[in-house]
Design a protein around this motif. Structure first.
Motif, PDB file in Angstrom:
ATOM      1  N   VAL A 268      10.609 -10.001  -6.413  1.00 46.71           N
ATOM      2  CA  VAL A 268       9.666  -9.526  -5.399  1.00 46.71           C
ATOM      3  C   VAL A 268       9.099  -8.210  -5.911  1.00 46.71           C
ATOM      4  N   CYS A 269       7.828  -8.011  -5.696  1.00 45.23           N
ATOM      5  CA  CYS A 269       7.162  -6.822  -6.232  1.00 45.23           C
ATOM      6  C   CYS A 269       7.824  -5.548  -5.716  1.00 45.23           C
ATOM      7  N   THR A 270       7.880  -4.558  -6.596  1.00 44.02           N
ATOM      8  CA  THR A 270       8.561  -3.306  -6.249  1.00 44.02           C
ATOM      9  C   THR A 270       7.582  -2.232  -5.775  1.00 44.02           C
ATOM     10  N   TYR A 271       6.321  -2.587  -5.655  1.00 43.42           N
ATOM     11  CA  TYR A 271       5.349  -1.551  -5.275  1.00 43.42           C
ATOM     12  C   TYR A 271       5.091  -1.512  -3.767  1.00 43.42           C
ATOM     13  N   CYS A 272       4.070  -2.199  -3.276  1.00 40.08           N
ATOM     14  CA  CYS A 272       3.705  -1.960  -1.877  1.00 40.08           C
ATOM     15  C   CYS A 272       4.373  -2.940  -0.924  1.00 40.08           C
ATOM     16  N   GLY A 273       4.099  -2.756   0.364  1.00 40.74           N
ATOM     17  CA  GLY A 273       4.785  -3.520   1.396  1.00 40.74           C
ATOM     18  C   GLY A 273       4.244  -4.909   1.649  1.00 40.74           C
ATOM     19  N   VAL A 274       3.271  -5.368   0.866  1.00 40.12           N
ATOM     20  CA  VAL A 274       2.728  -6.717   1.109  1.00 40.12           C
ATOM     21  C   VAL A 274       3.800  -7.776   0.845  1.00 40.12           C
ATOM     22  N   GLY A 275       4.651  -7.518  -0.138  1.00 43.33           N
ATOM     23  CA  GLY A 275       5.754  -8.460  -0.371  1.00 43.33           C
ATOM     24  C   GLY A 275       5.401  -9.622  -1.275  1.00 43.33           C
ATOM     25  N   CYS A 276       4.581  -9.373  -2.291  1.00 47.59           N
ATOM     26  CA  CYS A 276       4.255 -10.462  -3.214  1.00 47.59           C
ATOM     27  C   CYS A 276       5.504 -10.849  -4.007  1.00 47.59           C
ATOM     28  N   SER A 277       5.664 -12.128  -4.225  1.00 50.36           N
ATOM     29  CA  SER A 277       6.795 -12.576  -5.035  1.00 50.36           C
ATOM     30  C   SER A 277       6.251 -13.474  -6.145  1.00 50.36           C
TER      31      SER A 277
ATOM     32  N   THR B  87      -1.940 -11.458  -6.832  1.00 56.32           N
ATOM     33  CA  THR B  87      -1.239 -10.215  -7.172  1.00 56.32           C
ATOM     34  C   THR B  87      -2.313  -9.135  -7.235  1.00 56.32           C
ATOM     35  N   CYS B  88      -1.870  -7.886  -7.360  1.00 56.95           N
ATOM     36  CA  CYS B  88      -2.811  -6.831  -7.727  1.00 56.95           C
ATOM     37  C   CYS B  88      -2.384  -6.315  -9.089  1.00 56.95           C
ATOM     38  N   ILE B  89      -3.086  -5.362  -9.614  1.00 55.30           N
ATOM     39  CA  ILE B  89      -2.812  -4.852 -10.959  1.00 55.30           C
ATOM     40  C   ILE B  89      -1.363  -4.402 -11.113  1.00 55.30           C
ATOM     41  N   LYS B  90      -0.788  -3.865 -10.046  1.00 53.60           N
ATOM     42  CA  LYS B  90       0.564  -3.309 -10.182  1.00 53.60           C
ATOM     43  C   LYS B  90       1.605  -4.422 -10.296  1.00 53.60           C
ATOM     44  N   GLY B  91       1.534  -5.380  -9.386  1.00 51.05           N
ATOM     45  CA  GLY B  91       2.510  -6.472  -9.432  1.00 51.05           C
ATOM     46  C   GLY B  91       2.341  -7.337 -10.672  1.00 51.05           C
ATOM     47  N   LYS B  92       1.111  -7.495 -11.116  1.00 50.72           N
ATOM     48  CA  LYS B  92       0.854  -8.379 -12.264  1.00 50.72           C
ATOM     49  C   LYS B  92       1.149  -7.674 -13.587  1.00 50.72           C
TER      50      LYS B  92
ATOM     51  N   HIS C  81      -3.016  -1.969   0.089  1.00 48.58           N
ATOM     52  CA  HIS C  81      -2.358  -3.262   0.331  1.00 48.58           C
ATOM     53  C   HIS C  81      -3.270  -4.354  -0.210  1.00 48.58           C
ATOM     54  N   PRO C  82      -3.465  -4.349  -1.521  1.00 48.37           N
ATOM     55  CA  PRO C  82      -4.567  -5.130  -2.101  1.00 48.37           C
ATOM     56  C   PRO C  82      -4.520  -6.623  -1.801  1.00 48.37           C
ATOM     57  N   VAL C  83      -3.365  -7.226  -1.896  1.00 54.29           N
ATOM     58  CA  VAL C  83      -3.330  -8.682  -1.701  1.00 54.29           C
ATOM     59  C   VAL C  83      -3.567  -9.036  -0.233  1.00 54.29           C
ATOM     60  N   LEU C  84      -3.060  -8.208   0.651  1.00 47.92           N
ATOM     61  CA  LEU C  84      -3.332  -8.456   2.068  1.00 47.92           C
ATOM     62  C   LEU C  84      -4.837  -8.310   2.333  1.00 47.92           C
TER      63      LEU C  84
HETATM   64  S1  SF4 Z   1      -0.265  -6.184  -3.273  1.00 47.67           S
HETATM   65 FE1  SF4 Z   1       0.180  -5.525  -5.384  1.00 47.67          FE
HETATM   66  S2  SF4 Z   1       1.607  -3.836  -5.144  1.00 47.67           S
HETATM   67 FE2  SF4 Z   1       1.556  -4.907  -3.211  1.00 47.67          FE
HETATM   68  S3  SF4 Z   1       3.264  -6.347  -3.299  1.00 47.67           S
HETATM   69 FE3  SF4 Z   1       1.424  -7.428  -3.996  1.00 47.67          FE
HETATM   70  S4  SF4 Z   1       1.389  -7.233  -6.211  1.00 47.67           S
HETATM   71 FE4  SF4 Z   1       2.808  -5.691  -5.402  1.00 47.67          FE
END
Ligand code: SF4
Ligand code: SF4
Ligand code: SF4
Ligand code: FES
Length: 986
Positions: free
Chosen positions: A263-272, A297-302, A430-433
């Protein structure tokens, strides 16, 4: 449900569903190169042609109708599919054995096999373009691009960054960035959607290239030679033999490439997503079926995972000796901690110690941290960084609806008829949201209202943007509520059945006339009426808010005003409605949920409640403190007052993310003993007596809880880097040395204990969270969760919500003659918070190397400032020197400073004034003066930053333009296909 026949067999399916889905569910193998369920029918490839009731159609663009007779096996359909795929191979060189995409999931490879292609009918034709490697994270190879348009569809209509297109009219079409710019200079935000959905190797992560296969790391000339050999063989053996060889090679890759869900360690959207690794090398991040994000995903999670293998990682405990630190062994460091904690407790009592849990760490770790504070040391002095952002939203929801969490899921936000965003830069924070809102707005007619003091991306996309005066949202929200009630537009039935305290609330609204709101907020009465009308008229409304609301001296009251408005209009208890405070960190929701708060035991059970305490006392076998603990803000004050002597801080950059950073730093210097646990030597470590090296999320098991109350498991990707330890192990070691007999062998055992003691998590277990399974709390003992939080009533004894009366006061800090400018601050898309993790990604560092201050065009003109000017900002607390970026995102005397800097943190300027309810600092209420130090200089944002790009918005890939080309013929019937009746249904 209806019956259809597929290849002579009857199947039950759903009328109106996509035919291709029905065929797939029936287990019939049908080629489908451009179709992706999350993108919908794109209709560029023609490889899914079937016969329906005697006619050849694209299965992806057809819908199931009762009695349909479908044949995938009639020769005409088969021939059409083969012809379509042959045309694809004209654009793609098959060299699977030496291709980094040969991992069993390549659509082009698998379709070659499925269609039993022996030889290519149309020879491969190279396109007259070079490979584009100008983006730091991925490259595009036009020669391998089959022009399926999946990437365009994903960029235009799923991510909605609108960078990609295909100019079908070109003699040699290819994918274009901003209509023809190099990728690295385009508006591409490196979210990775396009790469993730690409069905072949045309778009690939650079981290895969030369690393995935056994023979793919060869030099280009050798590789080209190999490709020539393979092509030569094809003429003699045909593809099946070559495919066999490549499949053997792909199977060999399985022996060394691991795919682990995390699960992504950055924002609260919770992408996995799955992380593909080879030893400690991250090959790629592959999102597919995450319940919150699907392929997004966004740049951070990807891409932002370089920090995990950074040479800067701490691998030895550090012990202070005077002004320096020396490396120490774990035993020595832990013994020292135990000794000093014990001495301080003995001398000053347990409340002289304080603990801060990390919202980057897991639920299990937050739980252990508060258990250590309460059950081992004997203090309620425990908090987490939700104090800095989310506590006011939680307070507003506690007051009105009972639970401090989002009232639905991201899927509800997608379904809403109207989304109101207040004080949230959603597209960056919260890019993906945000992509879900952008998509619904672009494709499905969702209305969007944005209220903010800054014109960010969502504001620009909005149907109605209100540029409000700082700190006045409570006023217009209450005025709109009053107007709706006065005009008889409220949801009376809902109010009668589900809501208490209407009369008192109405009385409290007296001062909030539209005129007062217009004057106070700087919005016209007509606009306010329009907003009220849109909200009252919409069937389903969701409100999204974040730190633009909560980080004010009235953060709790403004959050309450949002919830009041939702109650007045009946926008709770139904899909597509509700309140969505967007949580910042990946596990800021979970840290509070699991009791890292001074007044709450896990599951928001009051530490004051003797019955609750008794349950935990019996579960933990210890007595528990009953006095209310200190929150983060009070801890800093208490250190200055000499009451708090020691602190154990886990994974939190508190010295620069708390407001009034100089004041916090002075406090830390006064501590008798300070333990900081982190993965890097952070700015806060400078004040520590002992630094403990922890492990990041990829090196441990556990769970995170995202903004939609979704609990998800992260599975361990790597062993902890040698010398570092997972936080739960360290906390347990500290507890044991302080006399506790904890015996957790892994985080799942901690979760068993949490579930046993916390009704809200009664049914949470690792088995129920295996892989991509998730649960949205509260979770009943039988495992039933609640995606929609309120279905049978609100979380109050009588099941009714509570309208909460409010008053409004001007923010205590306002620009004046000395500090004449208003300073706002917040996140940037590509960095997370102060940037400790994201600056360690060279690609992000290159694109966004530093912080800056945004200056409006008007102010720049007035003061002779240009992008690159060096300015000094001075507030009542401190000063920073920073380069200016002149932009129309801000207006007049309002400045904006992103928080991504450890050297020039904005919190040197922010103050200690707080929201009185939660003690959340009013970060957004800062007055500064600005002095120009150097009028000219280099822009702080390089031209390769996506903000300088020029997107090319269009709906999807515009396949109709392809069909209109003179060379295009619908395979199978020889007619030119210009029939657009089967337009995409998304
Ligand atoms: S929106 Fe980006 S930072 Fe937030 S959980 Fe998804 S991949 Fe991670
Ligand atoms: S923004 Fe860039 S990375 Fe994201 S989908 Fe578009 S082109 Fe691909
Ligand atoms: S680059 Fe885009 S159009 Fe080309 S094959 Fe990949 S997804 Fe399809
Ligand atoms: S799958 Fe490509 S046209 Fe249907």
């Amino acid at each position: 449900m209806t019956q259809i026949s597929i290849d002579g067999t009857e199947f039950e399916t759903v009328a109106g569903d996509r035919l291709i889905d029905a065929i797939n569910h029936a287990g019939v193998h049908l080629s489908q190169v451009c179709y992706h369920p999350q993108l919908g029918p794109i209709q560029t490839c023609d490889t899914c042609i079937v016969e329906v009731n005697g006619e050849l159609v694209r299965a992806c663009a057809s819908t199931v109708a009762p009695g349909m007779k479908v044949s995938t096996i009639v020769p005409e359909a088969k021939a059409a599919r083969t012809e379509a795929f042959d045309r694809i191979l004209r654009n793609h060189e098959l060299y699977c054995t030496v291709c980094d995409n040969n991992n069993g999931n390549c659509t082009v490879h698998n379709t070659t096999k499925l269609l039993r292609v022996e030889h290519q009918h149309y020879p491969f034709q190279a396109k007259p373009y070079e490979v584009d490697s100008s983006n730091p994270f991925y490259r595009y190879d036009p020669n391998q691009c089959i022009l399926c348009g999946r990437c365009v569809e994903a960029c235009q209509d799923l991510q909605v960054n609108e960078t990609l297109s295909i100019r079908w009219e070109d003699p040699h079409p290819r994918v274009l960035w901003d209509g023809g710019a190099p990728i690295g200079q385009s508006s591409c935000v490196s979210c990775g959607h396009c790469i993730t959905v690409c069905p072949c190797n045309a778009l690939m992560e650079k981290s895969m290239l030369g690393h995935a296969g056994f023979m793919t790391g060869m030099s280009k000339p050798v590789l080209d030679g190999m490709i020539d050999v393979v092509k030569g063989l094809e003429a003699e053996t045909g593809y099946p033999a070559i495919m066999k060889v490549s499949e053997v090679e792909a199977a060999m890759r399985d022996t060394r490439v691991r795919r682990t869900k995390t699960v992504c360690t950055y924002c609260g959207v919770g992408c996995s997503f799955d992380i593909w690794t080879k030893d400690r090398h991250i090959l790629k991040v592959e999102p597919a079926e995450g319940p919150a994000n699907g392929v997004s995903t966004c740049i951070k999670g990807k891409f932002a995972w370089d920090f995990v293998n950074s040479p800067d990682r701490l691998t030895k405990p550090l012990i202070r000796e005077g002004d320096r630190f020396r490396e120490a062994e774990w035993d020595e460091a832990l013994d020292l901690i135990a000794r000093r904690f014990t001495e301080i407790k003995k001398l000053h009592g347990p409340d002289a110690l304080a603990f801060i849990a990390s919202s980057k760490c897991t639920n299990e770790e937050a739980y252990l941290m508060q258990k250590l504070a309460r059950g081992v040391v004997g203090t309620n002095n425990i908090d987490n960084c939700s104090r800095y952002c989310q506590s006011p939203a939680t307070a507003g929801l506690f007051r009105t609806v009972g639970y401090g969490g989002d009232s639905g899921s991201i899927a509800d936000i997608e379904q809403a008829d109207l989304v109101l965003i207040v004080g949230s830069n959603t597209a960056e924070s919260h890019p993906v949201l945000a992509t879900r809102v952008k998509r619904a707005h672009k494709l499905h007619g969702q209305k969007l209202i944005v209220a903010d003091i800054r014109e960010h991306e969502m504001a620009r996309r909005a149907d109605l943007f209100m540029h409000t005066r700082p700190s006045t949202d409570l006023v217009w929200l209450s005025a709109v509520s009053r107007y709706i009630l006065d005009q008889g537009l409220a949801h009376t039935e809902f109010l009668n059945q589900w809501v208490n305290n209407l009369e008192e609330y109405r009385k409290s609204l007296e001062p909030f006339t539209l005129d007062f709101a217009a004057k106070t907020c700087g919005i016209s009465v007509d606009t306010l009426k329009q907003v009220a009308g849109m909200i009252a008229k919409a069937e389903r409304v969701c409100v999204l808010w974040a730190m633009g609301i909560t980080q004010h001296s009235n953060g709790s009251d403004s959050s309450t005003a949002i919830s009041n408005l939702l109650l007045v209009t009946g926008n709770y208890m139904r899909p597509g409605t509700g309140a969505y405070p967007l949580r910042g960190h990946n596990n800021v929701q979970g840290a509070s949920d699991h009791g890292a708060m001074p007044n709450m035991l896990p599951g928001y059970q009051s530490a004051d409640d003797p019955e609750v305490r008794a349950r935990f006392e019996s579960g933990w076998g210890v007595g528990l403190p009953s006095t209310k603990g200190l929150d983060n803000h009070e801890m800093v004050e208490a250190i200055h007052e000499g009451k708090l002597r020691s602190m154990y801080l886990c994974g939190e950059e508190m010295s620069i993310v708390d407001s009034n950073a100089n004041f916090v730093a002075e406090a830390f210097q006064k501590l008798d003993f300070f333990v900081v646990q982190d993965i890097f030597f952070s700015a806060t470590c400078r004040f520590a007596d002992v630094v403990l090296p922890a492990s990041p999320s990829l090196e441990k098991e556990g769970t995170f809880t995202s903004t939609e109350r979704r609990v998800q498991r992260l599975h361990q990707v790597f062993e902890p880097l040698e010398g570092s330890r997972p936080d739960w192990v360290i906390i347990q070691d500290v507890a044991k040395r302080l006399g506790a007999c904890w015996k957790y062998r892994n985080p799942s055992e901690i979760m068993v204990e949490i579930a046993a003691l916390t009704p809200m998590f009664a049914g949470v277990s690792y088995t129920r969270l295996e892989g991509y399974k998730s649960l949205q709390w509260p979770v009943a003992a039988n495992g039933n969760d609640q995606p929609l939080l309120y279905t049978k009533g609100f979380h109050f004894p009588d099941g009714k919500a509570h309208l909460f009366p409010l008053a409004w006061h001007e923010a205590p800090e306002q620009p004046d003659s000395q500090f004449d400018l208003h300073l706002n601050n917040g996140r940037l898309l590509e960095h997370f918070h102060e940037g400790n993790l994201t600056y360690r990604s060279p690609g992000i560092h290159a694109k966004t190397p530093d912080t800056f201050v945004e200056v409006s065009l008007e102010l720049a003109r007035e003061r002779g400032i240009e992008s690159g000017s060096l300015v000094q900002l001075t507030s009542r607390r401190g000063r920073v020197r920073v380069r200016a970026l002149v932009t129309d995102r801000v207006q007049n005397g309002q400045l904006y400073m992103p928080m991504n800097s450890t050297e020039r943190p904005v919190n040197l300027l922010t103050g200690s004034h707080v929201d009185p309810v939660t003690h959340t600092p009013a970060y957004k209420e800062t007055a500064v003066q600005m002095q120009v130090l150097e009028p000219h200089g280099e822009s702080p944002l390089p031209r390769i930053n996506h903000r300088f790009g020029h997107p090319t918005p269009q709906k999807g890939v515009e396949v109709e333009r392809k069909w209109k080309q003179p060379g295009y013929r619908f395979p199978g019937n020889g007619l030119i296909q210009i029939d657009t009746a089967q337009v995409q249904t998304k």
